[in-house]
Scaffold this active site. Structure first.
Site, PDB file in Angstrom:
ATOM      1  N   ILE A 250      31.887  33.674  37.094  1.00  0.00           N
ATOM      2  CA  ILE A 250      31.870  34.496  38.302  1.00  0.00           C
ATOM      3  C   ILE A 250      31.378  35.916  38.027  1.00  0.00           C
ATOM      4  CG2 ILE A 250      33.736  33.191  39.384  1.00  0.00           C
ATOM      5  CD1 ILE A 250      35.601  35.527  38.627  1.00  0.00           C
ATOM      6  N   ARG A 251      30.868  36.146  36.816  1.00  0.00           N
ATOM      7  CA  ARG A 251      30.417  37.497  36.509  1.00  0.00           C
ATOM      8  C   ARG A 251      29.289  37.930  37.443  1.00  0.00           C
ATOM      9  NH1 ARG A 251      30.146  37.208  31.227  1.00  0.00           N
ATOM     10  NH2 ARG A 251      32.121  38.271  30.859  1.00  0.00           N
ATOM     11  N   ALA A 252      28.408  37.009  37.803  1.00  0.00           N
ATOM     12  CA  ALA A 252      27.310  37.361  38.706  1.00  0.00           C
ATOM     13  C   ALA A 252      27.843  37.818  40.056  1.00  0.00           C
ATOM     14  CB  ALA A 252      26.371  36.175  38.877  1.00  0.00           C
TER      15      ALA A 252
END
Length: 357
Positions: A250-252
C-alpha cells in the site's frame, strides 16, 4: 580511506530552479518532496547530462539556509548515520555522538548520485531515515536518536546497473528523464546554460523575483500541510489507481495521498481533490507498475474483492484452497490440494528494471 564529504550552504550562483528548461515533471516532483520530505524522496533516472544534479542543487537553493550534502559512493554506514564515541565515558562519563551525513543534511537536501551502485545496506538505512525523519545510532547497547528531516534526491543511470525492486519501491516518487529530442527544447536548454556560464550573477538576478516567490510558496505549503485532510472519495480514488497499476503493498496509495496533499498545499487550496491524485499518480506509480496492469489485465488482488460474509472468503481455489488444505484436519477428503499460482511481472518502462518473478 579518507572520504571527502560535500557540506556547505548552497551558494547564490547555483543555477536557478526557475531557470530549468524542459523539466516540468521533475520540478513538480522535487517541489512536492520539499513540501513533504516524509514521502521518501525522489528517484531520478536518466542518461548523463540531463541536469539531475543541477536540479537537486537548485532545489536546495530554494530552502532557507539549507545544507546540500552529497553522499559519496565510498561512504561507510558509520559515515552515513553517525556513531557513538563510548570511549568518552571512561574519561568524563558522557557518551558523545559523532554525527553522520543524515544529521548534517537536516533541514536541507541529501543528494545521492548513482544510488544504484551503493551497497543495499547503505541504501536501506538511508531510506529508513528519509521516511521517518529520525535517525537512531546504536553501539554496544547504547542508542541515541536525533532529528534528520531532509529531502532525499537519488539519481541513477539505468545503463550502469539496476536498483533492487525492494529498494526501488521505497522511494516515494520517481521521474525518468530522457535526452531531449525536439530541436527547440534542446536549443532553449543550451541557451540557458550558456547564459549562466557566461554571467551566472546576471542569470541569478534575472530569476531572483521568481525564486523568492517560489521559496515563499514552499514555506506556506509546509506550514499548511498538516491542516489538509483527505475525503473518503479521494482515498478511494487513490486506492483504485494503485489497484489498476497492480502494485505490491500500500506504499503507492500512501505516497499518492501525501503527494496530492502537498500539491494542494503548494497551490494554496484548503482541500485535496481527485484531480490532485491524478496529477501526481504517475510519479508514485511509474516505478511500481506491473506488466499485467500495463497490458490491461487485472491483477489477482484486484480481481477478487473481499467477501462480505462474516465467515470470510470461501476456499474455492487458488490461495484460499491452499490455506484450507493446510488447515484441514487429517482425513478431511473435502480439502483441495495446493495449486501453483502465476506471479505478475513488472512491465519495463525502459528506465526502471522489471521486478523478478
Amino acid at each position: 580511506m579518507t572520504t571527502t564529504i560535500s557540506l556547505a550552504p548552497v551558494p547564490s550562483t547555483v543555477f536557478p530552479f526557475t531557470a530549468l528548461v524542459g523539466h516540468d515533471t521533475l520540478q513538480l516532483a522535487l517541489l512536492l518532496a520539499a513540501v513533504d520530505p516524509g514521502m521518501g524522496g525522489v528517484l531520478i533516472s536518466g542518461p548523463r547530462g540531463t541536469a539531475k544534479s543541477t536540479s537537486a542543487r537548485a532545489l536546495a537553493a530554494l530552502l532557507p539556509e539549507a545544507p546540500f550534502v552529497t553522499l559519496p559512493l565510498a561512504a561507510s554506514l558509520e559515515q552515513l548515520v553517525g556513531t557513538l564515541n563510548l570511549e568518552d565515558v571512561l574519561r568524563d562519563g558522557q557518551v558523545r555522538l559523532a554525527p553522520g551525513l543524515v544529521a548534517r543534511a537536516h533541514g536541507g537536501v541529501l543528494y545521492v548520485d548513482e544510488v544504484n551502485l551503493l551497497p543495499d545496506a547503505l541504501v536501506d538505512a538511508l531510506l529508513d531515515v528519509a521516511a521517518s525523519g529520525v535517525n537512531t545510532v546504536a553501539r554496544d547497547g547504547v542508542s541515541h536518536q536525533h532529528a534528520a528531516r531532509f529531502v532525499l534526491v537519488g539519481t541513477m543511470n539505468p545503463e550502469e546497473g539496476e536498483l533492487r525492486p525492494q529498494l526501488l519501491d521505497r522511494f516515494g516518487l520517481s521521474v525518468a528523464l530522457a535526452n531531449p529530442t525536439h530541436p527547440a527544447v534542446r536549443q532553449a536548454i543550451v541557451r540557458a546554460r550558456l547564459a549562466f556560464e557566461m554571467d551566472p550573477e546576471a542569470v541569478v538576478a534575472q530569476h531572483a523575483a521568481a525564486q523568492a516567490g517560489l521559496a515563499q510558496s514552499l514555506a506556506r505549503a509546509r506550514a499548511a500541510l498538516a491542516g489538509l485532510v483527505w475525503t473518503d472519495e479521494v482515498v478511494q480514488h487513490a486506492a483504485q489507481r494503485a489497484l489498476d497499476a497492480g502494485v505490491d503493498g500500500i506504499r503507492a496509495d500512501l505516497v499518492m495521498l501525501r503527494a496530492a496533499r502537498a500539491l494542494a498545499a503548494l497551490e494554496q487550496r484548503s482541500s485535496v481533490r481527485l484531480q490532485d491524485v491524478d496529477a501526481v499518480a504517475e510519479l508514485a506509480l511509474a516505478h511500481r507498475r506491473t506488466e499485467d496492469a500495463a497490458a490491461g489485465s487485472v491483477p489477482p488482488s484486484a480481481a477478487t474483492p473481499p467477501a462480505s460474509s462474516a465467515r470470510g472468503p470461501a476456499p474455492a481455489g487458488g490461495q484460499g484452497a491452499a490455506a484450507s488444505a493446510q488447515n484441514a484436519p487429517e482425513g478431511d477428503w473435502g480439502a483441495l490440494p495446493p495449486e501453483p499460482q502465476a506471479m505478475a511481472r513488472v512491465r519495463s518502462t525502459g528506465a526502471w528494471p522489471p521486478k523478478k518473478a
